[in-house]
Design a protein around this motif. Structure first.
Motif, short mmCIF file in Angstrom:
data_model
loop_
_atom_site.label_atom_id
_atom_site.label_comp_id
_atom_site.label_asym_id
_atom_site.label_seq_id
_atom_site.Cartn_x
_atom_site.Cartn_y
_atom_site.Cartn_z
N THR A 180 82.96 31.09 40.14
CA THR A 180 81.98 31.89 40.30
C THR A 180 83.31 33.44 40.57
O THR A 180 82.49 34.27 39.36
CB THR A 180 81.82 31.80 42.00
OG1 THR A 180 81.13 30.79 41.90
CG2 THR A 180 80.46 33.29 42.10
N ALA A 181 84.13 33.69 41.12
CA ALA A 181 84.92 35.26 40.33
C ALA A 181 85.43 35.18 39.72
O ALA A 181 85.40 36.26 38.86
CB ALA A 181 85.90 35.02 41.48
N VAL A 182 85.97 33.99 38.40
CA VAL A 182 86.43 33.92 37.32
C VAL A 182 85.28 34.47 36.33
O VAL A 182 84.91 35.36 34.94
CB VAL A 182 86.80 32.30 36.70
CG1 VAL A 182 87.04 33.00 35.15
CG2 VAL A 182 88.01 32.17 37.35
N GLY A 183 83.85 34.03 36.91
CA GLY A 183 82.92 34.39 35.68
C GLY A 183 81.95 35.28 36.09
O GLY A 183 81.78 36.33 35.38
N PHE A 184 82.38 36.26 37.10
CA PHE A 184 81.75 37.55 37.22
C PHE A 184 83.19 38.65 36.71
O PHE A 184 82.90 39.63 36.11
CB PHE A 184 82.03 37.81 38.64
CG PHE A 184 82.47 39.28 39.18
CD1 PHE A 184 80.23 39.76 39.14
CD2 PHE A 184 83.14 40.63 39.32
CE1 PHE A 184 80.34 41.08 39.92
CE2 PHE A 184 82.49 42.06 39.53
CZ PHE A 184 80.79 42.63 39.78
N ALA A 214 72.33 38.16 29.15
CA ALA A 214 71.86 36.40 29.14
C ALA A 214 72.99 35.99 28.68
O ALA A 214 73.63 34.99 29.63
CB ALA A 214 71.10 36.35 28.10
N ASN A 215 73.78 36.36 28.05
CA ASN A 215 75.40 35.60 27.62
C ASN A 215 76.71 36.34 27.98
O ASN A 215 77.24 34.93 28.36
CB ASN A 215 75.75 35.62 26.12
CG ASN A 215 76.73 36.88 25.35
OD1 ASN A 215 77.57 36.75 25.52
ND2 ASN A 215 75.30 37.72 25.36
N LEU A 216 76.36 37.21 28.72
CA LEU A 216 78.07 38.39 29.08
C LEU A 216 77.46 38.52 30.42
O LEU A 216 78.24 37.79 31.48
CB LEU A 216 78.19 39.77 29.04
CG LEU A 216 78.37 39.18 27.84
CD1 LEU A 216 79.09 40.70 26.68
CD2 LEU A 216 79.88 38.38 27.28
N ALA A 217 76.59 38.37 31.09
CA ALA A 217 75.88 38.76 32.58
C ALA A 217 75.40 37.60 33.61
O ALA A 217 76.36 36.98 34.16
CB ALA A 217 75.16 40.03 33.60
N ILE A 218 74.32 37.04 33.01
CA ILE A 218 74.13 35.65 33.49
C ILE A 218 74.41 34.11 33.42
O ILE A 218 75.19 33.49 34.43
CB ILE A 218 72.35 35.24 33.17
CG1 ILE A 218 71.72 36.68 33.80
CG2 ILE A 218 71.97 33.94 33.93
CD1 ILE A 218 70.41 36.72 33.31
N ALA A 219 74.86 33.93 32.32
CA ALA A 219 75.30 32.65 31.85
C ALA A 219 77.24 32.38 32.49
O ALA A 219 76.94 31.32 32.97
CB ALA A 219 75.43 32.57 30.08
N PRO A 220 77.63 33.44 31.94
CA PRO A 220 79.06 33.00 33.27
C PRO A 220 78.90 32.96 34.28
O PRO A 220 79.38 31.83 34.92
CB PRO A 220 80.08 33.99 32.34
CG PRO A 220 79.41 34.56 30.82
CD PRO A 220 78.02 34.47 31.42
N GLN A 221 78.43 33.70 34.80
CA GLN A 221 78.35 33.86 36.17
C GLN A 221 77.25 32.56 37.56
O GLN A 221 77.93 32.21 38.05
CB GLN A 221 77.07 35.19 36.90
CG GLN A 221 77.37 35.21 38.53
CD GLN A 221 78.86 35.88 39.07
OE1 GLN A 221 79.52 36.89 38.67
NE2 GLN A 221 79.54 35.07 39.50
N LEU A 222 76.45 32.04 36.20
CA LEU A 222 75.25 30.97 36.71
C LEU A 222 76.30 29.99 36.78
O LEU A 222 76.28 28.65 37.21
CB LEU A 222 74.27 31.16 35.72
CG LEU A 222 73.27 29.95 36.31
CD1 LEU A 222 72.93 30.39 37.62
CD2 LEU A 222 72.18 30.31 35.40
#
Length: 440
Positions: free
Chosen positions: A65-69, A383-391
């Motif tokens: 989760t932290a890496v995605g953020f 979609a691909n930078l904010a939501i996708a990595p985090q989700l």
């Protein structure tokens, strides 16, 4: 000649659906090549952190989760927040100077990322990269539309799209090899320093063209300003543009969102180092992506004098094929099958770039083009930078405790999200239908 009508503030003008086709100048080709180079640098600097996920995660002891953020969401929040006002600005200022400044800013901030010694320093630097990158694409596409006639824009923007495959290759193979040899900090410093001379080259070698010079429109329409609100209203009232936007959003979530996590997936599921994963994925981006973009350029040339609806249909059918490939990547446990499937899936995610950008430039009037691209970038990067990595990272952390092998959580999460590729294909077919109806 069929026309459409759009209200721009108090002025309403008729917009021809066809435009004049003149000779393409030498300076147009120079601008196209340099802006393709800029786009390659943009993608390389953006996705280099995807290759470096595992070493950064290990050094700072982070969750998925932290890496995605850190690697995606932090860049996206400020990328999309700055993107809309910068898109408005690009319709009013000297665009080539704006591009040069943007390249300089994101390159400098990429270098600062490499100098970061804590999670928070890296996070703030990554935000700076996002702000810089937000100022690059809207003015680039707007300039290209003033150098190339309407029928050649999908071709020209498909050429620019070649920069994505080259940039991703550099961001995968180059970053992976440098990381294994010198560490992730040196890797980021090298990538950042490479952009500074390119910024100077753009400032010196690209000429600012007259807005709307390739369009047969009334001079009032070319010079009249349109607001962001009017641009959004135009998008919502035009079903073809709406479905193009929605299709690109779903496609980037499916394709680029999943690809963001593939280096980490290969490291966890097949015990590859970051360098080995980069060497495996890099040629798929660079060779496969470039070949598929060359095919796309050829198809756009072939569709040059054919109905515009063929362009979204082409994207729709290839997206469905790519979705099947993405399912195979995560459903198989054989690295040879996975590699073959990646050669289908990853190159296909590049196809939408040129046709989608060309459709946006042709369906919007000149006074809205940079803002139209800015809105497109806003929704696709959410979609691909904010939501996708985090989700995807959050879901991986959520699933991991319930599995016998927690390392498999990322595999199952990414497999579930491959289904969004079918959603993307639907929207492109819907766009084709509405464009066809408007042409009849």
């Amino acid at each position: 000649m069929k026309t459409g009508s759009i209200s721009l503030g108090r002025a309403t003008q008729s917009i021809p659906s066809t435009t004049r086709s003149g000779a393409i100048s030498g300076e147009a080709w120079v601008a196209l090549m340099l802006l393709t180079l800029v786009y390659a640098l943009n993608i390389a600097d953006r996705y280099v952190l995807s290759t470096l996920i595992e070493p950064i995660k290990q050094e700072f002891d982070l969750s998925d989760t932290a890496v995605g953020f850190l690697t995606g969401t932090s860049l996206a929040i400020f990328y999309v927040t700055a993107g809309l006002p910068l898109g408005v600005l690009a319709d009013r200022v000297n665009r080539k100077r704006m591009i040069a400044v943007a390249v300089g800013v994101w390159s400098a901030m990429t270098t600062v990322c490499g100098l970061s010694s804590t999670f928070w320093h890296l996070l703030i630097s990554r935000i700076g990269v996002g702000i810089g990158e937000a100022g690059g694409t809207p003015p680039s596409h707007s300039i290209i539309s003033d150098y190339f006639p309407a029928k050649s824009r999908a071709f020209a923007l498909s050429v620019v799209g070649l920069g994505a495959s080259v940039g991703a290759w550099l961001g995968a193979t180059g970053a992976g090899v440098l990381n294994d040899a010198y560490g992730w900090r040196t890797t980021l410093i090298v990538f950042g320093m490479c952009g500074l001379p390119i910024a100077a080259l753009i400032w010196a070698a690209v000429r600012e063209p007259k807005r709307g010079q390739q369009d047969e429109v009334h001079e009032l329409l070319v010079t009249t300003s349109s607001s962001l609100r009017e641009t959004i209203q135009f998008i919502m009232s035009n079903k073809a543009i709406f479905h193009v936007m929605a299709g690109a959003t779903a496609l980037t979530f499916w394709g680029w969102g999943i690809v963001w996590w593939i280096p980490a997936f290969l490291t966890r599921s097949y015990a590859l180092t970051a360098g080995q994963a980069g060497v495996l994925i890099g040629p798929i981006h660079g060779i496969g992506g470039t070949l598929i973009m060359v095919l796309t350029v050829f198809m756009m040339l072939r569709y040059h004098s054919k109905p515009l609806s063929l362009q979204p249909k082409f994207v729709g059918w290839t997206t469905l094929l790519g979705t099947l490939g993405s399912v195979a990547v995560f459903a198989s446990h054989d690295i040879k099958v996975v590699t073959l499937a990646m050669w289908i899936f990853i190159p296909i995610i590049y196809i939408y770039i040129g046709p989608t950008s060309g459709l946006i430039q042709n369906l919007f009037p000149p006074s809205m083009r940079a803002k139209g691209i800015a809105v497109l970038l806003f929704v696709v990067n959410i979609a691909n930078l904010a939501i996708a990595p985090q989700l995807m990272g959050f879901c991986s952390d959520l699933v991991a405790p319930h599995l016998v092998s927690s390392q498999d959580s990322l595999r199952y999460v990414l497999l579930a999200f491959t289904m969004t590729g079918f959603w993307a294909g639907y929207h492109y077919f819907a766009a084709a239908r509405h464009i066809g109806e408007s042409q009849n």
